[in-house]
Scaffold this motif. Structure first.
Motif, short mmCIF file in Angstrom:
data_model
loop_
_atom_site.label_atom_id
_atom_site.label_comp_id
_atom_site.label_asym_id
_atom_site.label_seq_id
_atom_site.Cartn_x
_atom_site.Cartn_y
_atom_site.Cartn_z
N LEU A 173 4.58 0.50 -6.03
CA LEU A 173 4.11 0.49 -7.41
C LEU A 173 2.78 1.21 -7.56
CD1 LEU A 173 5.05 -3.17 -8.44
CD2 LEU A 173 6.26 -1.05 -9.00
N LYS A 174 1.98 1.20 -6.51
CA LYS A 174 0.68 1.88 -6.55
C LYS A 174 0.85 3.40 -6.54
CE LYS A 174 -3.95 1.05 -4.81
NZ LYS A 174 -4.28 0.27 -6.01
N PHE A 175 1.91 3.86 -5.87
CA PHE A 175 2.16 5.31 -5.79
C PHE A 175 3.58 5.59 -6.30
CE2 PHE A 175 -0.63 4.12 -2.19
CZ PHE A 175 -1.79 4.78 -2.60
N PRO A 176 3.78 5.51 -7.62
CA PRO A 176 5.13 5.58 -8.18
C PRO A 176 5.83 6.92 -7.98
CG PRO A 176 3.48 5.63 -9.93
CD PRO A 176 2.76 5.29 -8.65
N SER A 177 5.08 7.97 -7.71
CA SER A 177 5.71 9.28 -7.49
C SER A 177 6.13 9.49 -6.04
CB SER A 177 4.75 10.40 -7.90
OG SER A 177 3.60 10.40 -7.06
N LEU A 178 5.73 8.57 -5.16
CA LEU A 178 6.05 8.68 -3.74
C LEU A 178 7.38 7.99 -3.44
CD1 LEU A 178 5.34 9.36 -0.77
CD2 LEU A 178 4.06 7.20 -0.69
N GLN A 179 8.33 8.74 -2.91
CA GLN A 179 9.60 8.15 -2.49
C GLN A 179 9.44 7.54 -1.10
OE1 GLN A 179 12.48 7.71 -4.07
NE2 GLN A 179 11.80 8.67 -5.98
N ILE A 180 9.63 6.22 -1.02
CA ILE A 180 9.52 5.48 0.23
C ILE A 180 10.92 5.02 0.63
CG2 ILE A 180 8.51 3.48 1.39
CD1 ILE A 180 6.28 3.55 -0.76
N ILE A 181 11.28 5.22 1.90
CA ILE A 181 12.56 4.73 2.42
C ILE A 181 12.27 3.69 3.48
CG2 ILE A 181 14.72 5.34 3.56
CD1 ILE A 181 14.23 8.23 2.57
N HIS A 182 12.63 2.47 3.20
CA HIS A 182 12.47 1.38 4.17
C HIS A 182 13.49 1.57 5.29
CE1 HIS A 182 11.81 -2.90 5.44
NE2 HIS A 182 13.08 -2.77 5.82
N ALA A 183 13.04 1.54 6.54
CA ALA A 183 13.91 1.82 7.68
C ALA A 183 14.49 0.54 8.27
CB ALA A 183 13.12 2.56 8.77
#
Length: 509
Positions: free
Chosen positions: A410-420
């Motif tokens: 939520l802090k970096f909404p433009s960053l796509q994070i993939i949980h491994a």
């Protein structure tokens, strides 16, 4: 025609009456996978009353002859366990299963020796999880030594890459010990075991309903061994060891081909590695050719790779070797491995390699570094990653860190994070309002229920495919995703479209 015998299943679930763990679901899933018969035990016998649970196993067998009962014995319940063992030997049970750590006793005890002496008169196989001990190494050799002079075989369940080497030494030394295959998920682990200890010492098991059936099947079907050996592991060895009569499987499904079950859709693998693994597996190092061969054979059109060396030892050396390894291969893309303890170095690595078109993101695996997910450096490093605009494959320090992952997303909404490496449904519920937080499910001992729940809770647009090769066998991970029972639309998004969108790379480019 080949008949499959699954020696490791159960039914029932503690606390809630979840239909996914019911006897009816077990029977249905065996039919769906053309499994001819299965040894099974009751979860109630493990978690509450062996007497009540074993009675349910026997009753299930009376209704469905291909569900072969296994008696659970708890040595703490004296003298009740002796009565249960006596009933098991009289009433058509096919094996005895014990849970030393779960039930809180040591096999190095007078009680266990008494059990062994009684089993010696029956010849019934004894089953126990090889990892039902503090490290996964103590139990196999101890139980093999304690039972070496008795007439019954011992079957070690749940062997996986962490204790595979020890189990192989035990099987080489003790001929009465066998190994079940559900956890053997590394590349050609089945072939390595068969060559080392003999294919006649291996028995197919799925650990269903906790684990997916197709994953464990694909591990054997994809093994680099002759079909004769696959057929023996999948069923013939069990028929011999447990004395399964032909009439049990006469009207049951058969397999006509021993090929792994795959998808017809192309697959985009967002989690794979090159490098050395200190395990019983082929040392492919940074040679991408074996990986590319597996990809071609299994329908994986593109893979994103990172360096295991970078995770464990030297991020600069590993990143450099990964880039060199993939340069000539359009099917391979790369992650830059980062380290939150070295933020300046991590930034230099991103700035150095992000200029290359085949470097599509970065990876942080906190379980390897290690670093707490809550450490301030994680926030600092995520800020630097977000500035550079490429996705991150992220493994938190704990699967219980969902709230912290949600805050980062939520802090970096433009960053796509993939949980491994997947997570449970509770994780999905916590992060479902963070649309840029995605997940993939590669794991050596996964839950297809968790994968299915992620699709249902997060939507198929936030779930991706990962294999974890060259550690894990991608055929096994494809089997995991197969058992999530995705619709055609879900398969399209999970297997490749989500990765195309997140990494801005068409699967055929």
């Amino acid at each position: 025609m080949y008949r499959i015998i699954d020696i490791h299943t159960s039914f029932g679930k503690r606390v809630d009456d979840d239909h996914l763990f019911s006897a009816d679901t077990l029977s249905s899933e065996l039919d769906d996978h053309n499994v001819a018969a299965a040894l099974t035990y009751s979860a109630e016998a493990v978690d509450y009353s062996p007497k009540a649970g074993n009675a349910k196993s026997l009753s299930l067998h009376a209704r469905q002859k291909h569900l072969l009962p296994v008696a659970v014995i708890n040595l703490k319940g004296s003298p009740g366990w002796e009565n249960e063992l006596s009933k098991a030997t009289r009433k058509n049970f096919y094996a005895v299963k014990i849970f030393p750590v779960s039930h809180g006793y040591s096999i190095d005890s007078a009680s266990f020796r008494t059990l062994a002496e009684k089993l010696d008169k029956t010849h019934m196989p004894l089953m126990v999880s090889s990892i039902d001990c503090p490290t996964g190494w103590e139990l196999p050799s101890k139980i093999a030594e304690l039972t070496k002079n008795y007439s019954f075989p011992v079957v070690l369940l749940d062997t996986f890459y962490a204790n595979m080497a020890e189990v192989m030494y035990v099987l080489k030394k003790y001929r009465h010990v066998y190994a079940e295959t559900n956890g053997l998920a590394t590349i050609n682990a089945i072939g390595i075991m068969a060559e080392t200890v003999g294919y006649d010492r291996l028995l197919y098991g799925s650990a269903f309903p906790l684990r997916p059936i197709q994953k464990s099947l694909n591990q054997i079907l994809d093994a680099d061994i002759p079909e004769k050996q696959k057929a023996a592991i999948l069923g013939e060895n069990a028929v011999r060891l447990f004395g399964i009569q032909k009439q049990i499987t006469a009207d049951r499904p058969v397999w006509r081909s021993l090929k792994p079950v795959l998808f017809t859709e192309p697959v985009f693998d967002v989690h794979s590695h090159l490098g050395y693994w200190p395990l019983p597996c082929a040392d492919e190092g940074y040679d991408p050719i074996p990986m590319l061969y597996r990809m071609e054979r299994l329908g994986i059109a593109k893979s994103i790779v990172s360096s295991y060396e970078s995770m464990r030892y030297d991020i600069q050396a590993g990143n450099e070797k990964i880039i060199k390894a993939i340069t000539q291969h359009k099917k391979l893309l790369a992650y830059v491995e980062l380290d939150p303890w070295h933020i300046d170095l991590s930034c230099r690595e991103m700035d150095k390699y992000y200029k290359l078109p085949n470097v599509v993101g970065c990876e942080i695996e906190l379980t390897h570094i290690p670093c707490p997910t809550s450490h301030p450096n994680i926030l600092k490093l995520m800020r630097e990653i977000a500035k550079r605009g490429k996705p991150v494959l992220f493994m938190p320090a704990s699967q219980n860190d969902a709230a912290m992952e949600r805050e980062l997303a939520l802090k970096f909404p433009s960053l796509q994070i993939i949980h491994a490496h997947g997570a449970n449904p509770e994780w999905c519920e916590i992060v479902k309002d963070a649309p840029n937080l995605n997940i993939e499910y590669c794991y050596s001992r996964p839950s297809h229920h968790n994968l299915r729940a992620a699709i249902d809770i997060l939507g198929c647009e936030r779930v991706l495919f990962g294999s974890d090769q060259t550690l894990l066998n991608p055929a096994a991970e494809l089997g995991l995703y197969y058992d999530a029972k995705m619709s055609a639309t879900e398969r399209k998004y999970v297997l490749y479209k989500n990765a195309e969108r997140i990494f801005k790379c068409k699967i055929r480019c």
